[in-house]
Write a protein that holds these residues in place. Structure first.
Motif, mmCIF file in Angstrom:
data_model
loop_
_atom_site.group_PDB
_atom_site.id
_atom_site.type_symbol
_atom_site.label_atom_id
_atom_site.label_comp_id
_atom_site.label_asym_id
_atom_site.label_seq_id
_atom_site.Cartn_x
_atom_site.Cartn_y
_atom_site.Cartn_z
ATOM 1 N N ARG A 121 49.397 48.994 48.927
ATOM 2 C CA ARG A 121 48.280 49.791 48.535
ATOM 3 C C ARG A 121 48.519 50.538 47.319
ATOM 4 O O ARG A 121 47.873 50.514 46.086
ATOM 5 N N CYS A 160 45.488 48.830 39.104
ATOM 6 C CA CYS A 160 44.012 48.741 38.599
ATOM 7 C C CYS A 160 43.947 50.125 37.676
ATOM 8 O O CYS A 160 43.109 49.856 36.598
ATOM 9 N N THR A 215 49.101 47.963 44.003
ATOM 10 C CA THR A 215 47.443 47.751 43.716
ATOM 11 C C THR A 215 46.824 48.707 42.891
ATOM 12 O O THR A 215 46.268 48.596 41.780
ATOM 13 N N SER A 273 42.615 38.249 49.198
ATOM 14 C CA SER A 273 43.197 39.320 50.140
ATOM 15 C C SER A 273 42.800 39.222 51.589
ATOM 16 O O SER A 273 41.741 38.257 51.823
ATOM 17 N N PRO A 312 46.700 42.714 47.602
ATOM 18 C CA PRO A 312 46.760 43.930 47.677
ATOM 19 C C PRO A 312 47.557 44.385 48.931
ATOM 20 O O PRO A 312 47.211 45.558 49.515
ATOM 21 N N CYS A 367 41.326 38.028 43.183
ATOM 22 C CA CYS A 367 42.404 37.762 43.788
ATOM 23 C C CYS A 367 42.226 37.653 45.303
ATOM 24 O O CYS A 367 40.970 37.415 45.682
#
Ligand code: SF4
Length: 291
Positions: free
Chosen positions: A256, A263, A259, A279, A253, A277
């Motif tokens: 941002r 999604c 990501t 992070s 991520p 994932c």
């Protein structure tokens, strides 16, 4: 040319008996680097094969049988540090019988390019990503044998081990999807879910963060676009029956907006996928996690 990649069995820890439980339950992951190298070779017009001897439970002799049927012009291996000794045994055995050149890749080569090529059985090493190096190497083996012109290559000339520069910029978004059609996708599994089919993905290279304990820190961050990422997921879903994906990025991520876009596109396509994932705790927040 015909190139065969072999993924040999290995143990994560050779000398730590109490970690056998880790070995047993670590899961069974596809050799993604080899699948990428195979896709890059195929894109350049070559014929590739991957023998995942680890997952298929093949011995050296059984692997040799399969290779004799395929008749490769060159063998490829991944020699990550913890696999190095076991992979070298496999290379010695297979090269003795097949007598074809051997190329290796893996992180070892970035740190110790010359040392990694010191065993006489290993002919070539790919230092960076295979994207530019492998097609150029295969072309030079077929034709001119001017290995000095191949970017990011370690090779031997007389008694010397030579490392060539890699001036090209890697654009990760240009990479073909890994050649999962050459893998036994139904056999891979993730602990603890064991949801089938399972695969792994890498959607970005490198990590710009600076954790002092980490070898990946402050390496060039090179992400694939949200659409490329979700298209690969869709290909896994439709073509290979994948229902669970472990994303192996160092820091998935990191950006941002990327990501969120991944999604949202996944939700729009309504794919019945479980995914995980890695992070840092400070690159996610409640809104992102809820998305
Ligand atoms: S965020 Fe993760 S990958 Fe990046 S430097 Fe820190 S520990 Fe390494």
């Amino acid at each position: 040319m015909k190139i065969a990649f072999v993924f040999n069995p290995f143990k994560y820890k050779l000398h730590e008996e109490n970690l056998r439980i880790v070995q047993k339950y670590f899961g069974l992951f596809p050799p993604l680097s080899l699948a990428w190298a195979a896709a890059i070779a195929e894109k350049a017009g070559h014929t590739a094969e991957i023998i995942d001897a680890r997952t298929l439970g093949l011995s050296m002799e059984e692997t040799l049988e399969r290779l004799r049927e395929f008749k490769p012009d060159i063998l490829g291996f991944m020699m990550t540090t913890y696999m190095f000794r076991e992979t070298l045994e496999w290379i010695r055995f297979l090269k003795k019988h097949l007598k074809v050149p051997v190329v290796i890749g893996g992180y070892n080569l970035r740190v110790y390019p010359r040392e990694s090529l010191s065993p006489p059985e290993i002919d070539f090493g790919v230092v960076e990503q295979a994207y530019f190096t492998l097609p150029a190497l295969l072309s030079e083996i077929e034709g001119g044998r001017k290995f000095a012109d191949v970017p990011g290559l370690v090779y031997k000339e007389d008694d010397r081990i030579i490392v060539t520069p890699h001036p090209q910029t890697i654009v990760f978004d240009d990479f073909p999807n890994p050649a999962r059609h050459l893998l036994p996708n139904h056999l891979y599994a993730e602990f603890p879910t064991e949801r089938k089919n399972f695969t792994v993905m890498v959607t970005s290279l490198g990590c710009p963060m600076n954790c002092t304990f980490c070898e990946a820190g402050q390496t060039i961050y090179n992400p694939r676009s949200p659409l490329t990422v979700v298209n690969e997921m869709q290909e896994c879903y439709d073509r290979y029956g994948v229902r669970e994906i472990d994303i192996f990025d160092y820091e998935f991520p990191m950006v941002r907006d990327r990501t969120l876009a991944i999604c949202r596109e996944l939700q729009r396509r309504n794919l019945d996928l479980t995914w995980a994932c890695r992070s840092r705790i400070d690159t996610v927040d409640t809104e992102l996690l809820e998305e």
